[in-house]
Scaffold this motif. Structure first.
Motif, PDB file in Angstrom:
ATOM      1  N   HIS B 229       0.882  -1.175   0.000  1.00 15.51           N
ATOM      2  CA  HIS B 229       0.000   0.000   0.000  1.00 15.51           C
ATOM      3  C   HIS B 229       0.908   1.210   0.000  1.00 15.51           C
ATOM      4  O   HIS B 229       1.513   1.513   1.034  1.00 15.51           O
ATOM      5  CB  HIS B 229      -0.857   0.061   1.258  1.00 15.51           C
ATOM      6  CG  HIS B 229      -1.841  -1.051   1.396  1.00 15.51           C
ATOM      7  ND1 HIS B 229      -2.804  -1.317   0.465  1.00 15.51           N
ATOM      8  CD2 HIS B 229      -2.006  -1.974   2.367  1.00 15.51           C
ATOM      9  CE1 HIS B 229      -3.535  -2.346   0.866  1.00 15.51           C
ATOM     10  NE2 HIS B 229      -3.061  -2.770   2.006  1.00 15.51           N
ATOM     11  N   ALA B 231       2.012   5.217  -0.077  1.00 17.70           N
ATOM     12  CA  ALA B 231       1.440   6.494   0.350  1.00 17.70           C
ATOM     13  C   ALA B 231       0.792   7.139  -0.869  1.00 17.70           C
ATOM     14  O   ALA B 231       1.206   6.908  -2.003  1.00 17.70           O
ATOM     15  CB  ALA B 231       2.543   7.386   0.903  1.00 17.70           C
ATOM     16  N   TYR B 233       0.304  10.038  -3.323  1.00 15.02           N
ATOM     17  CA  TYR B 233       1.149  11.130  -3.762  1.00 15.02           C
ATOM     18  C   TYR B 233       0.311  12.381  -3.956  1.00 15.02           C
ATOM     19  O   TYR B 233      -0.747  12.341  -4.564  1.00 15.02           O
ATOM     20  CB  TYR B 233       1.815  10.734  -5.079  1.00 15.02           C
ATOM     21  CG  TYR B 233       3.098  11.470  -5.317  1.00 15.02           C
ATOM     22  CD1 TYR B 233       4.278  10.996  -4.752  1.00 15.02           C
ATOM     23  CD2 TYR B 233       3.139  12.633  -6.068  1.00 15.02           C
ATOM     24  CE1 TYR B 233       5.470  11.676  -4.942  1.00 15.02           C
ATOM     25  CE2 TYR B 233       4.324  13.313  -6.262  1.00 15.02           C
ATOM     26  CZ  TYR B 233       5.489  12.827  -5.705  1.00 15.02           C
ATOM     27  OH  TYR B 233       6.662  13.502  -5.896  1.00 15.02           O
ATOM     28  N   GLU B 237       2.255  15.669  -9.988  1.00 16.08           N
ATOM     29  CA  GLU B 237       2.512  14.466 -10.766  1.00 16.08           C
ATOM     30  C   GLU B 237       1.451  13.389 -10.561  1.00 16.08           C
ATOM     31  O   GLU B 237       1.367  12.427 -11.324  1.00 16.08           O
ATOM     32  CB  GLU B 237       3.882  13.877 -10.399  1.00 16.08           C
ATOM     33  CG  GLU B 237       5.026  14.735 -10.877  1.00 16.08           C
ATOM     34  CD  GLU B 237       6.328  14.327 -10.216  1.00 16.08           C
ATOM     35  OE1 GLU B 237       7.064  13.566 -10.829  1.00 16.08           O
ATOM     36  OE2 GLU B 237       6.585  14.768  -9.079  1.00 16.08           O
ATOM     37  N   TRP B 240      -0.419  11.933 -13.375  1.00 14.12           N
ATOM     38  CA  TRP B 240       0.162  10.950 -14.310  1.00 14.12           C
ATOM     39  C   TRP B 240       0.299   9.576 -13.658  1.00 14.12           C
ATOM     40  O   TRP B 240       0.622   8.610 -14.325  1.00 14.12           O
ATOM     41  CB  TRP B 240       1.537  11.427 -14.792  1.00 14.12           C
ATOM     42  CG  TRP B 240       1.476  12.779 -15.415  1.00 14.12           C
ATOM     43  CD1 TRP B 240       0.731  13.137 -16.508  1.00 14.12           C
ATOM     44  CD2 TRP B 240       2.137  13.969 -14.966  1.00 14.12           C
ATOM     45  NE1 TRP B 240       0.905  14.482 -16.756  1.00 14.12           N
ATOM     46  CE2 TRP B 240       1.763  15.021 -15.845  1.00 14.12           C
ATOM     47  CE3 TRP B 240       3.020  14.247 -13.924  1.00 14.12           C
ATOM     48  CZ2 TRP B 240       2.233  16.317 -15.706  1.00 14.12           C
ATOM     49  CZ3 TRP B 240       3.490  15.547 -13.779  1.00 14.12           C
ATOM     50  CH2 TRP B 240       3.092  16.568 -14.654  1.00 14.12           C
ATOM     51  N   MET B 241       0.099   9.549 -12.328  1.00 17.58           N
ATOM     52  CA  MET B 241       0.256   8.285 -11.612  1.00 17.58           C
ATOM     53  C   MET B 241      -1.115   7.620 -11.512  1.00 17.58           C
ATOM     54  O   MET B 241      -1.849   7.830 -10.552  1.00 17.58           O
ATOM     55  CB  MET B 241       0.817   8.559 -10.208  1.00 17.58           C
ATOM     56  CG  MET B 241       2.224   9.156 -10.237  1.00 17.58           C
ATOM     57  SD  MET B 241       2.723   9.863  -8.641  1.00 17.58           S
ATOM     58  CE  MET B 241       3.086   8.374  -7.733  1.00 17.58           C
ATOM     59  N   TYR B 243      -1.723   4.897 -10.796  1.00 13.16           N
ATOM     60  CA  TYR B 243      -1.671   3.929  -9.697  1.00 13.16           C
ATOM     61  C   TYR B 243      -1.579   4.628  -8.344  1.00 13.16           C
ATOM     62  O   TYR B 243      -1.395   3.980  -7.320  1.00 13.16           O
ATOM     63  CB  TYR B 243      -0.434   3.036  -9.886  1.00 13.16           C
ATOM     64  CG  TYR B 243       0.831   3.832 -10.110  1.00 13.16           C
ATOM     65  CD1 TYR B 243       1.603   4.278  -9.045  1.00 13.16           C
ATOM     66  CD2 TYR B 243       1.235   4.182 -11.406  1.00 13.16           C
ATOM     67  CE1 TYR B 243       2.747   5.050  -9.249  1.00 13.16           C
ATOM     68  CE2 TYR B 243       2.374   4.955 -11.612  1.00 13.16           C
ATOM     69  CZ  TYR B 243       3.120   5.373 -10.535  1.00 13.16           C
ATOM     70  OH  TYR B 243       4.241   6.133 -10.728  1.00 13.16           O
ATOM     71  N   ARG B 248      -0.445  -2.140  -4.873  1.00 17.87           N
ATOM     72  CA  ARG B 248       0.195  -2.763  -6.025  1.00 17.87           C
ATOM     73  C   ARG B 248       0.660  -4.175  -5.695  1.00 17.87           C
ATOM     74  O   ARG B 248       1.011  -4.482  -4.568  1.00 17.87           O
ATOM     75  CB  ARG B 248       1.350  -1.911  -6.536  1.00 17.87           C
ATOM     76  CG  ARG B 248       2.191  -1.338  -5.458  1.00 17.87           C
ATOM     77  CD  ARG B 248       3.354  -0.585  -6.038  1.00 17.87           C
ATOM     78  NE  ARG B 248       3.054   0.818  -6.220  1.00 17.87           N
ATOM     79  CZ  ARG B 248       3.994   1.762  -6.311  1.00 17.87           C
ATOM     80  NH1 ARG B 248       5.277   1.433  -6.249  1.00 17.87           N
ATOM     81  NH2 ARG B 248       3.686   3.007  -6.463  1.00 17.87           N
ATOM     82  N   PHE B 249       0.648  -4.983  -6.701  1.00 15.89           N
ATOM     83  CA  PHE B 249       0.969  -6.390  -6.524  1.00 15.89           C
ATOM     84  C   PHE B 249       2.275  -6.700  -7.236  1.00 15.89           C
ATOM     85  O   PHE B 249       2.353  -6.572  -8.452  1.00 15.89           O
ATOM     86  CB  PHE B 249      -0.180  -7.252  -7.048  1.00 15.89           C
ATOM     87  CG  PHE B 249      -1.419  -7.069  -6.222  1.00 15.89           C
ATOM     88  CD1 PHE B 249      -1.639  -7.876  -5.113  1.00 15.89           C
ATOM     89  CD2 PHE B 249      -2.321  -6.057  -6.506  1.00 15.89           C
ATOM     90  CE1 PHE B 249      -2.759  -7.697  -4.318  1.00 15.89           C
ATOM     91  CE2 PHE B 249      -3.444  -5.854  -5.714  1.00 15.89           C
ATOM     92  CZ  PHE B 249      -3.661  -6.677  -4.618  1.00 15.89           C
TER      93      PHE B 249
END
Lengths: 748, 748
Positions: B229, B231, B233, B237, B240-241, B243, B248-249
Motif C-alpha cells: 500500500h 502512500a 502522492y 505528478e 500521471w500516476m 496507480y 500494487r501487486f
C-alpha cells in the motif's frame, strides 16, 4: 588546510597541469538548465553511482514557475537556476525525461539536528564541477561540500566549522516518486540500507525495487541514529500518542528500521574545524555487494586519490581529441562526449553480480549495461559507440540479448533490469542490426535474429510492437486500433523492419529480406498528397479528420504522433529518402517542404524524430550547403558552453552525440545502414583514437581549415584523394587515415 | 481426511484419552471477554510466538460500543464477542493493558485476491481452543483454519475447498500502532521479513524495533508475491500516476520490499480440497535466527506432532494437580495456572541469542525472559513462580540483573528488552528480595543489592524512582513535585524500601536495614485522621484540597493515585498492618473501614493495589472467617469458566495467580516477606509438585473437605499437628508434607 590539499594535489598530479588536457574542458554544468536534465555531480565513466547536488525540493510559495520536483513534470535532481541545496544524491540519471532515482541524500548541517529538508536546506555559492568532481559552499552553514566518485562508490567530504555538526543521510526525500526504505547501523561509523525506486515515467510501479547501499564516515560521531517519519495515526488512540505523526529519533539504534520515510544521522561536536568524509557504495543486488563495491573501488583511498583516478579515466575515455576551434567549442565538444559516456551505465557489481530481468536470478557479467533509452539512442548514439567505444557497444548488444534471454523480449526502455515500456517502436532490433553491419559481429547473431523476428511477428500479446497484427494487415496502425501515436509508431515499425531486412540480407535470408524490406516502406500508405505530410488514418482507409499538422508540438498529446507533430515526423525515415522525394513530388518539392519546416520553426532540435533533418539536404544534389549552414547554425544556437547549452533533454546522450558528430563533420544518417553523411567540421584537427581490433588503422584524422567564416565545404579528400560524395560508407571510413575538409566562406 | 487425522492422533497419543488430564481442563477462552485481554490462540509454555485469531479490526459503522482496536483503548488481538476474523497473528501479548504486537497476520481466502482486511475478513463458527491448539471455521470461505505452536515457531493449517485459494501474510494490519515492514521471497514457498513493533502503552516510540520472521508453505503456489500500500502522492505528478495510492501487486518479486504497509500472498488453484500448512518462525534478533528457530523447533514435524509435543509440555507444566471440586472449578484453576505460564516469556532464540537492553549487543542465554509487568507481578505472581517454578523464577531474577548490567537500571515494565516505563514504583527490588528470602539464592545478590540501592538512592535523573529526592527529604511525594500519583507512588517506594530493608537485614547490613525499614513506613505522613485515608499533600505539609476519596476509580485520572482511589490504596502496605491498625485507631476501626470498602463497592477486584484486601481480616483475631467468606465469594463472582471469567486485564497472570492461590487456600500476603496467610481451599486434594532442589520434600499436599457449603476453616493441621495461626511461613511450608484444612459451613 586548503593549502595543504592543493599542495598535495600538485605533487600527486605532477605535470598534469603543465598543459590543459581534454578532460579539463569538460563542463558538467552544460545541460543543467533548459531541461537538459544533466546534473553537475561527480561520476566516473558509465558509473552506477553519481554524487549530484540535489536542489529541486524547496518551498514554492510565491515562486513563479518553480523548477521544483513536485510542482511540475521535472526529471532533474538539479536545476542550475535553483538555489536551495538539500543534499547530495548517490544514484541519478542524466538527461532523461522522467523523474527517477535521485535518492540516498547526504547533507551536512550545523547546530541542532534538523531533518526536514525545507528547514535544513541551504543556499550555496562557489559551485565547481569537473569530470569526477563537484563542490559547493553552503552559505547557511559555512560548509564546503565536495564529491568525487568511482563507478559504484563515491566519497563526499564536508569542511565543518567548529561546533555542532551533523551529517544526514535522508532516505525520505528523492526525485523518484517511490517510497520505502530500510536503515541499519552496523557500527558507529557505518550504516547500511536500501531505498525503493522505480515506476520510471509513471510506468510499471509494481516493478519498483530497492537500491542497496553502505555508507561509512571516517570520524566516529558523538551521537548517531535513525530518524523515522511515521504515518499519522487517525484512530481514537491518537490522543494518547503524544508522538503521533512526529518525526522520531532512534538514537544509537542498531537493528533494522523499515518504513516509508527514514534517515540516518551522525552528530558531532567539533572543537575545531574538521573535515568529515562519507564513503558510499551502492548495488542493485545486495547490501553485501554494496559493501564489496565500496571496499574494492575505494577502500582506504583518499578523496584526492579517488578523484585523480576518475579524472584520468575520463581523460582516457575522450577518444576524440580536437585541435583548433574556440575554447567554448572545445568545451561543448568534450562535454558532449562526456555526457555520451554516462548512460548506458554499468549495472553489475564489482564481483559481476547483477539482477536479471524478470527471472529473479542474479546473473554474472563484467559489462552488464542498463538505462537503454532506445527510442532515442537507436538514431545516432550507438553508432558513435560503435565507432569510438566498440567494446562498450558490443557489451550493450550482448546485454540486450541477455535481456531477451531473461525476459523473452528485447528491451525498449530498460532501467535497472526492468522494462519501463516508455516510448514506442522496436528500437533494439535497429541497434543490434546497425552494430552488426558496422562490423561488430562478436555476439550471438542467431539469437539476435530470432529475437528481432519474435518482436516483429508475434501478432498477439506483443509488448514490443502493440498493434502489429493490424500493421502487417493494413500496412499501418489505424487511429482505431488503440495504439498510441499510430502514424509515428507505424514509422518506428518501418524503421525496425528496414533494419531487420538489412540483417536478413546480410545473413542470406532472402525471403525475410524481401518481406521486411517491403514492409519498411508501408508508411507510404499514410502519405497525404494534399498536405505532403503523413496523416492519421482509419482502419477502413479513410483519413482521420480534422487533421491539424501543427498539433503535437511541445509534447502536446496528439492523435497521430508521439512527442511530435506531422512536420517533425514526415522526413524521419532516412532509409527511404528516395521514396520520400518521390512522395513529395521531386527534389524541389522535398526541399521546399524541408525549408518550410525550418523557416516556420516547426523543426524541433530538442526531440529525436526530426534530429536528422538538417542533413537531408545532402540528398539533394547542389543543395548540400544548406546542410552545412543548418548544422552550423543549429550548433551555434543550441549547443553552448552554459547551463542552458543543450536544446532540451540530453536523452541519455543523444543530443550530445548529435553535436559531437556535427562538430566532427559526419553523421550516421540512417540507422542500420553503415553510412555517414558529411558536413563541415568545427576543428582544425580531430584525432579519433580507434580500437585496432575493429579499426585496423587505430586512428582516424579529420582535418580542416575551419573558422567562424569557413563553414562551407569546398572539397573533401580522403588520404589525399578527392571524395566527391557527401556520403561515406563505414567501410570507407575504416580504411581512411585522414579525411580533409577544405572549407570556405562561400556556398559551393 | 479428518477421520484419518483423528485415527492418527489416537494411535499417537495412545492411552492419553483414557482419562481426562489436567491439560484437558485448560479453557483458553477464559479472559477473552470483559477486557481480560487473554487470547485463545495456540501457544507453548512461555512461548515467544503464539498464533491467535485476530478479530479486532472491523467496520464499526452502526456498531454501538464496538470492541474495535482503533475505536477505543483496546489491548486484545481477540475479543470473544467480536465476529470478524482477519487472520492469525503470530506474536501476541496476553492479559496486558495496552495494545501491542498482534502482527504477522496469516489469512486464508478463496476466489479473487483481496488484501484489504475489511473486504477479506470473514465471520466464523465452531471455535475450538485448547492448550497449544486453536481452530475455527471461516464461514465466508468454507475454510477450517487451525493453529498449533512451539515456543518460537508455529504451524497454521488451512482446509481449502476446490478452486481458487489464497494465503495472505498481512504486515499492514496489527494491534500495535507501529508501522513499517520488509518482505522478501526467498523461494516460491518461503518468505522472510520483519515488522516494526513497540511504543507499548504509547511510551518510548523511539525504541520501536523489528520482529523478524520466516514463513514457509508446504505447497508451492501458482502465483506468489508482495503487495504494497503506497502512500498517496499529493504533488502535481499525481495526475500521471494512474496507480497513485492504489495497492500494487509485485507478482513473483524476489528482492526486498520495504515500506509502511506490505503483505505477501500465495495464490493457488486447487483441483480438489487441499490442506495448506504455513510454518512460521520468529525472532527478535534476526531473520537467520527466525529461520533457525523454525528449523530446530518444527523442521519437518507434522502439525499433529507439534501439537502433541506442546500439549505434553503444558500437561507437565501444571505443577499443581487437584482432586475434587466441580469441573468448572478445575477449569478455572488449571486455566489460571496456564495463564500464569504465558508471561514472562522467552526472548532468546533457540541458539541463545537475544537483543540486550540498550547496548545494541546480542547476548547469550538459555532463559532470557521478557514481558515484566512488575507493578502488577511483584504482589503475588513471582511468589507463585518461586513456589512452583523456582528455576523459571531464578531465570527471571537473573534476567532482571542482566537488564541492570545492560542498561544501568533494573526493569520496571520491560518488553522485548525495551523499558516502557509503564506504571510506577520500584518493583524489581521487591521481586528480587522476595525470591532471595524464599531461599532461591542462586543469583548474584551483591549486584542485585547494588542495583536496588542505585534505584533507591540516586537522587537525580532516576528513571526508576522519579521524585526520590523529595521522597527522602519529606518522606512522601508531594502534589507539587510533578510525579504522577504522589500518594500511591510514595506507597510503592515504601514497599520497595521494606524489601530492601529485609534483604539488608539478611545480608547483615544493619545501617541500611534500619534506614530503609524506617523509610518503608513514611506513608504515615500521608494518613489523614479525618477520613482515615491517605491523602495527597503539598510540599509545605498542608493537605491538597479539595479531596474526593472516590475520585480515581475505574482508571479515572486522579491527583493522588495511579489507577485507583484512596479506598483502593489505603490498606496496600501489608508489611505494616500493625501500623495501619494503629493509624486507623485499632482493630475495630480497621475492620469497619475495610468492611466499608467492600460494602460500598470501592473494592476493585480487577486491579492490583487492593488485591490483598480480602486477606486482611486475618490480621484481626476472630474475624478470619471474613477472609474466607470474601475470598470465596470473590472467586465465585469474578473467576468463572466463561470468556468473561476474569475480573479484567489478567495483568500477565496476576489475576490468575490470585485465583490459583485463593483456590489452594494460601496467599503470599506481603511481598518480600516469606509468609503466607491462609483461607479455605476449594479442592479435596491439591498436590503441589515441587522442585527437590529447593523443596526437599518434593511435594506438598493440601487436603480439605471443601464443598460449596464448607467454606469456613474449623481447624488446620500440618502433618497431623494443629496449626493455630492463619499465617504460615515459607520455611514451615517447605517442611510440611500435608496441610489439612478441616472446613465447615459455620463461621468460626
Amino acid at each position: 588546510m586548503k593549502r595543504l590539499i592543493i599542495l598535495a594535489m600538485s605533487l600527486l598530479w605532477g605535470g598534469m597541469y603543465a598543459q590543459k588536457q581534454a578532460v579539463d574542458y569538460i563542463n558538467p554544468f552544460i545541460g543543467t538548465s533548459n531541461f537538459g536534465a544533466t546534473h553537475p555531480g561527480a561520476i566516473a565513466p558509465r558509473g552506477m553511482l553519481s554524487i549530484s547536488p540535489f536542489n529541486v525540493a524547496f518551498d514554492t510559495k510565491g515562486v513563479e514557475a518553480p523548477l521544483e520536483k513536485d510542482s511540475r513534470w521535472l526529471s532533474n535532481p538539479y536545476v542550475n537556476e535553483n538555489k536551495f541545496f538539500t543534499g547530495f544524491t548517490h544514484v541519478n540519471m542524466s538527461g532523461v525525461g522522467c523523474p527517477e532515482l535521485g535518492v540516498i541524500l547526504a547533507m551536512p548541517t550545523t547546530g541542532a539536528l534538523e531533518v526536514e529538508h525545507l528547514k535544513y536546506g541551504s543556499p550555496y555559492k562557489d559551485e565547481v564541477a569537473k569530470a569526477g568532481y563537484y563542490s559547493t559552499f553552503l552559505t547557511k552553514y559555512g560548509i564546503k561540500a565536495e564529491a568525487t566518485a568511482r563507478q559504484r562508490a563515491g566519497i563526499s567530504r564536508y569542511h565543518f566549522p567548529k561546533g555542532e555538526g551533523n551529517l544526514l543521510i535522508n532516505l525520505g526525500l528523492g526525485l523518484t516518486n517511490e517510497q520505502g526504505a530500510m536503515l541499519k547501523f552496523v557500527s558507529p561509523t557505518e550504516v547500511e540500507g536500501m531505498r525503493m525506486v522505480g515506476s520510471f515515467c509513471y510506468n510499471s510501479p509494481e516493478l519498483a525495487y530497492p537500491v542497496y547501499f553502505v555508507a561509512k564516515v571516517n570520524k566516529p560521531a558523538k551521537h548517531y541514529g535513525v530518524w523515522q517519519h511515521p504515518a499519522t495515526y487517525e484512530g481514537v488512540e491518537a490522543k494518547w500518542m503524544t508522538y503521533n505523526g512526529k518525526t522520531r529519533f532512534k538514537e544509537g539504534f542498531m537493528r533494522e528500521v523499515v518504513g516509508d520515510s527514514l534517515g540516518a544521522y551522525f552528530r558531532y561536536n567539533f572543537d575545531k574545524e574538521e573535515v568529515v568524509e562519507l564513503r558510499v557504495g551502492v548495488s542493485y543486488v545486495s547490501i553485501a555487494n554494496a559493501r564489496e563495491n565500496l571496499e574494492k573501488e575505494i577502500g582506504n583511498k583518499t578523496f584526492d586519490e579517488v578523484y585523480a583516478a576518475t579524472r584520468t579515466a575520463w581523460n582516457e575515455q575522450l577518444k576524440a581529441q580536437v585541435t583548433g576551434g574556440t575554447e567554448d567549442e572545445k568545451t561543448v565538444f568534450y562535454t558532449a562526449l562526456y555526457h555520451a559516456l554516462i548512460h548506458p551505465n554499468l549495472l553489475n557489481d564489482h564481483n559481476g553480480d547483477y539482477p536479471e530481468s524478470t527471472t529473479n536470478k542474479i546473473g554474472k557479467n563484467t559489462k552488464r549495461f542498463t538505462v537503454f533509452s532506445l527510442w532515442d539512442t537507436y538514431r545516432n548514439y550507438h553508432q558513435l559507440m560503435s565507432l569510438l567505444y566498440p567494446e562498450d557497444q558490443l557489451g550493450m548488444v550482448r546485454t540486450m540479448l541477455d535481456i531477451y534471454k531473461e525476459s523473452g523480449w528485447l528491451p525498449k526502455w530498460e532501467l535497472n533490469s526492468t522494462e519501463t515500456f516508455t516510448m514506442v517502436g522496436d528500437p533494439a532490433s535497429i541497434v543490434i542490426a546497425d552494430t552488426y553491419l558496422r562490423g561488430l559481429t562478436d555476439f550471438d547473431i542467431n539469437t539476435a535474429y530470432e529475437a528481432m523476428l519474435k518482436g516483429a511477428n508475434t501478432l498477439k500479446n506483443n509488448p514490443i510492437r502493440p498493434g502489429v497484427e493490424e500493421y502487417w494487415r493494413l500496412g499501418y496502425l489505424s487511429v482505431d486500433g488503440g495504439v498510441r501515436g499510430p502514424v509515428s509508431t507505424t514509422q518506428e515499425y518501418n524503421a525496425a523492419d528496414f533494419a531487420i531486412a538489412q540483417i536478413a540480407k546480410k545473413l542470406g535470408k532472402k525471403a525475410d529480406a524481401a518481406k521486411f524490406g517491403k514492409q519498411s516502406l508501408s508508411y507510404h500508405k499514410l502519405f497525404d498528397k494534399q498536405t505532403k505530410l503523413l496523416r492519421p488514418k482509419h482502419a477502413n482507409g479513410s483519413w482521420y479528420a480534422p487533421f491539424d499538422p501543427n498539433s503535437g508540438a511541445n509534447f502536446e498529446e496528439n492523435v497521430g504522433y508521439i512527442e511530435g507533430n506531422a512536420w517533425q515526423y514526415v522526413f524521419m525515415l532516412t532509409h527511404d529518402m528516395k521514396g520520400t522525394i518521390k512522395l513529395m513530388g521531386g527534389e524541389k518539392a522535398f526541399e521546399q517542404q524541408l525549408d518550410h519546416i525550418f523557416n516556420s520553426k516547426q523543426y524541433d532540435m530538442a526531440n529525436e524524430p526530426d534530429i536528422a533533418y538538417p542533413y537531408l539536404y545532402n540528398y539533394l544534389k547542389g543543395r548540400e550547403w544548406k546542410t552545412q549552414q543548418r548544422v552550423h547554425s543549429l550548433i551555434n544556437e543550441y549547443f553552448q558552453n552554459k547551463p542552458a547549452g543543450l536544446p532540451g533533454n540530453d536523452d541519455t546522450g543523444v543530443m550530445s552525440a548529435w553535436v559531437v558528430y556535427g562538430m566532427m563533420g559526419l553523421y550516421p544518417i540512417t540507422p542500420a545502414e553503415p553510412i555517414y553523411t558529411l558536413t563541415a567540421p568545427r576543428f582544425e584537427k580531430i584525432v579519433l583514437q580507434l580500437d585496432k581490433k575493429y579499426y585496423p588503422n587505430g586512428q582516424l584524422i579529420i582535418e580542416s581549415n575551419a573558422s567562424p567564416e569557413n563553414i562551407y565545404i569546398k572539397k573533401i579528400t580522403i588520404d589525399g584523394k578527392e571524395h566527391k560524395s557527401y556520403f561515406i560508407t563505414h567501410d570507407e571510413l575504416k580504411k581512411a587515415h585522414t579525411i580533409r575538409f577544405e572549407l570556405s566562406n562561400i556556398k559551393k
